[in-house]
Scaffold this active site. Structure first.
Site, PDB file in Angstrom:
ATOM      1  CB  SER A   1      -0.895  -0.007   1.231  1.00  0.00           C
ATOM      2  OG  SER A   1      -1.622   1.197   1.280  1.00  0.00           O
ATOM      3  NE  ARG A   2       3.343   1.515  -5.613  1.00  0.00           N
ATOM      4  CZ  ARG A   2       2.600   0.976  -6.551  1.00  0.00           C
ATOM      5  NH1 ARG A   2       1.474   1.544  -6.905  1.00  0.00           N
ATOM      6  NH2 ARG A   2       2.973  -0.125  -7.171  1.00  0.00           N
ATOM      7  CB  VAL A   3      -0.944   6.757  -0.328  1.00  0.00           C
ATOM      8  CG1 VAL A   3      -0.116   7.265  -1.466  1.00  0.00           C
ATOM      9  CG2 VAL A   3      -2.215   6.110  -0.825  1.00  0.00           C
TER      10      VAL A   3
END
Lengths: 495, 128
Positions: free
Chosen positions: A362-364
């Protein structure tokens, strides 16, 4: 009401009526078949304009060529023939949206298909719209609680994020999305489930489940089933996001699930090939990336000055034999802000949800994670990463040192702890308590096969006797809360 | 590259637009066909030429639909409304479905002044 009053009202209404000669541009059908029509005339036709065929059938102009216009027809077209007249409407495709859509099942054109009558009090919204610009957005800072412990702890999703759910068939992709919708009860979130190219029976089952769990109170379902024309399957996600934007513009948070975009790409490929657009890789047209990027870019978190609403997207992609390097999966992976990768091997081993933590990211979402979860999840991620590394190595090694054995044992227990049955999402407080228990070694003395049993009993112990503590955990995290939780876990362990 | 009779017919039709040298164009076209050994295509070329011409005439015809037979003056008024300076051919048709008024079709545009249209507009206003 007297007759005079009725007459007076009719007169008032008709006072603005003026007999006029209406001019309209028309074209002639020169070719029709496979849901596609080609027309001559219509010189001033605009891209994506709605066209009216005989019998009120609507089509969308997709190909504007030198002498002809290519359009997809949105409905039964058997009565259309060569030489028929087609009228321009001057309108770009829009659907009726409104609060009344919640709790309903609609098709890609906004018509109710659940047999509960027409949807009233709606406004028209364009299906295709440019995504909100940079200045209207703000970073993701509020979590979406999926209720699935493995996701909320290790792959957190934030409001306004696009998190892809990817995996082979029958690995539990839809189950994750449905669980997330079910868990939004009381979370101030509207949900939209877009079913693309699915069996009618599957959609009916999903709707029944949402009704049974009370999730239809805040959910709308947009469906273009496998029996629908490919044009309807192509439009369904755009109709869904148009409805989501209606709520976002009112400052509300929306969760939208696209189930699934692989079928959406296939429907678009079919339309493109019939329109004789040049095929590219895997016969998809050149703009298949833009097809999904313009859809997913409409998911965002608006800043306060622009209403503060958000659209969180959970697109689903089905892979073939775990191949995430195929054309559509790589496209959507690159568009989204992370992916939850479901592994069929894990699924058949009984690890469900079958989330491959190593390949998921999950990048953000990390910045949107709750304080308490952030505090306890760090250790969990590390333990799982070490376990994955050692697990492969341990298969070949016969003699392991004490430390390695300890790490393997912990990994096995955490894997058991992260198993979660379908339709039973957990509140954040319980999730934190479970992970914290694992972190402080409460699982060490328990047999691996007994962990599930322990988990169930611990959950009921916490929810029945320590509600206020769970609420405190949801609100924040400090030494006092940590101490209280530790005491509760230790007391429970002694019992 | 093979040449189709449709393409040949289109080229000939476009070349015949200039009234002054029509005969010269036809002569040159026949010479070209003989030189390129395309004379076998001539029957088909003529057939397509007729089709193109018929379509062009149809496109340029002002088609007027009325509910009942009308005087020439009325039709002239309608034609004048549709195209003031045109010497386009006119065809008048009877269509009882429009109840009254007229519907005219000229060059991809429909001019709808029918009673049916006015009633549907009134219906829309009343049903709001």
């Amino acid at each position: 009401m007297s007759v005079d009053t009725v007459i007076q009202q009719l007169k008032t209404r008709l006072s603005d009526f003026d007999a006029q000669i209406e001019t309209q541009e028309v074209g002639t059908v020169i070719e029709v078949g496979d849901g596609i029509a080609r027309m001559s005339g219509l010189d001033k036709c605009r891209a994506s304009e709605m066209l009216e065929f005989p019998g009120g059938l609507i089509g969308i102009a997709l190909n504007l060529e030198e002498e002809t216009v290519g359009a997809v027809m949105l409905g039964e077209y058997a009565h259309i023939g060569e030489g028929d007249t087609v009228k321009r409407t001057g309108k770009v495709l829009s659907i009726p949206v409104g609060d009344a859509c919640i709790g309903r099942v609609i098709d890609a054109l906004g018509n109710a298909v659940d047999g509960k009558g027409d949807i009233k009090d709606t406004e028209d919204r364009l299906i295709e719209k440019i995504a909100p610009g940079v200045m209207t957005r703000q970073p993701v800072d509020e979590p979406v609680q999926t209720g699935i412990i493995a996701i909320d702890a290790m792959i957190p999703v934030g409001r306004g994020q696009r998190e892809l759910i990817i995996g082979d068939r029958q690995t539990g992709k839809t189950a994750i999305a449905i669980d997330t919708i079910i868990n939004q009860k009381g979370q101030n979130m509207k949900c939209i489930y877009v079913a693309i190219g699915q069996k009618e029976s599957t959609v009916a089952r999903t709707v029944a489940k949402l009704e049974e769990t009370g999730a239809m109170e805040y959910t709308a379902v947009v469906t273009a089933s496998a029996s629908s024309a490919s044009s309807m399957q192509y439009l369904a996600p755009y109709a869904g996001v148009a409805l989501a934007e209606y709520f976002m513009d009112k400052g509300e948070d929306v969760l939208i699930v696209y189930d699934d975009l692989s079928k959406h790409a296939v429907a678009y490929r079919e339309i493109s090939l019939l329109l004789r657009r040049p095929p590219g890789r895997e016969a998809y047209p050149g703009d298949v990336f833009y097809l999904h990027s313009r859809l997913l870019e409409r998911s965002c978190r608006r800043n306060k000055e622009h209403g503060g609403g958000s659209i969180t997207a959970l697109p689903i992609i089905e892979t073939q034999a775990g191949d995430i390097s195929a054309y559509i999966p790589t496209n959507v992976i690159s568009i989204t802000d992370g992916q939850i990768f479901l592994n069929s091997d894990l699924f058949y081993k009984g690890i469900r949800p079958a989330i491959d933590v190593g390949a998921s990211v999950s990048r953000v979402g990390g910045s949107a994670q709750r304080k308490s979860m952030k505090k306890v999840a760090g250790k969990l991620k590390l333990a799982m990463a070490q376990y994955r590394e050692l697990e492969a190595f341990a298969q070949f090694a016969s003699d392991l040192d004490e430390n390695t054995k300890k790490q393997l044992d912990l990994g096995q227990r955490i894997t058991e702890l992260l198993k979660q049955p379908q339709y039973s999402p957990l509140p954040v407080g319980v999730q934190v308590a479970l992970i914290y228990a694992a972190n402080i070694g409460a699982l060490d003395g328990i047999e691996v096969k007994e962990v599930q049993n322990w988990r169930e009993k611990f959950i009921s112990h916490m929810t029945s006797g320590h509600g206020p503590l769970l609420e405190k955990i949801e609100q924040g995290w400090n030494e006092e809360i940590e101490g209280e939780l530790k005491t509760v876990i230790e007391d429970y362990a002694k019992k | 590259m093979p040449v189709s009779s449709v393409q040949m017919a289109r080229v000939l039709h476009d070349s015949l637009n200039d009234e002054s040298n029509k005969n010269e164009v036809v002569r040159l076209f026949l010479e070209f066909c003989e030189e390129k050994k395309l004379t076998h295509l001539l029957p088909n070329i003529v057939k397509h030429l007729e089709k193109i011409n018929a379509k062009k005439i149809a496109d340029n015809t002002i088609r007027v639909y009325v509910a009942r037979n009308q005087d020439k003056d009325v039709v002239d008024m309608i034609v004048d409304f549709v195209s003031k300076k045109s010497d386009a051919p006119i065809s008048v048709h009877k269509d009882e479905k429009i109840i009254g008024g007229f519907v005219a079709l000229y060059r991809n545009t429909v001019y709808d002044g029918s009673v049916t249209k006015q009633l549907s507009r009134a219906k829309e206003i009343l049903s709001v």
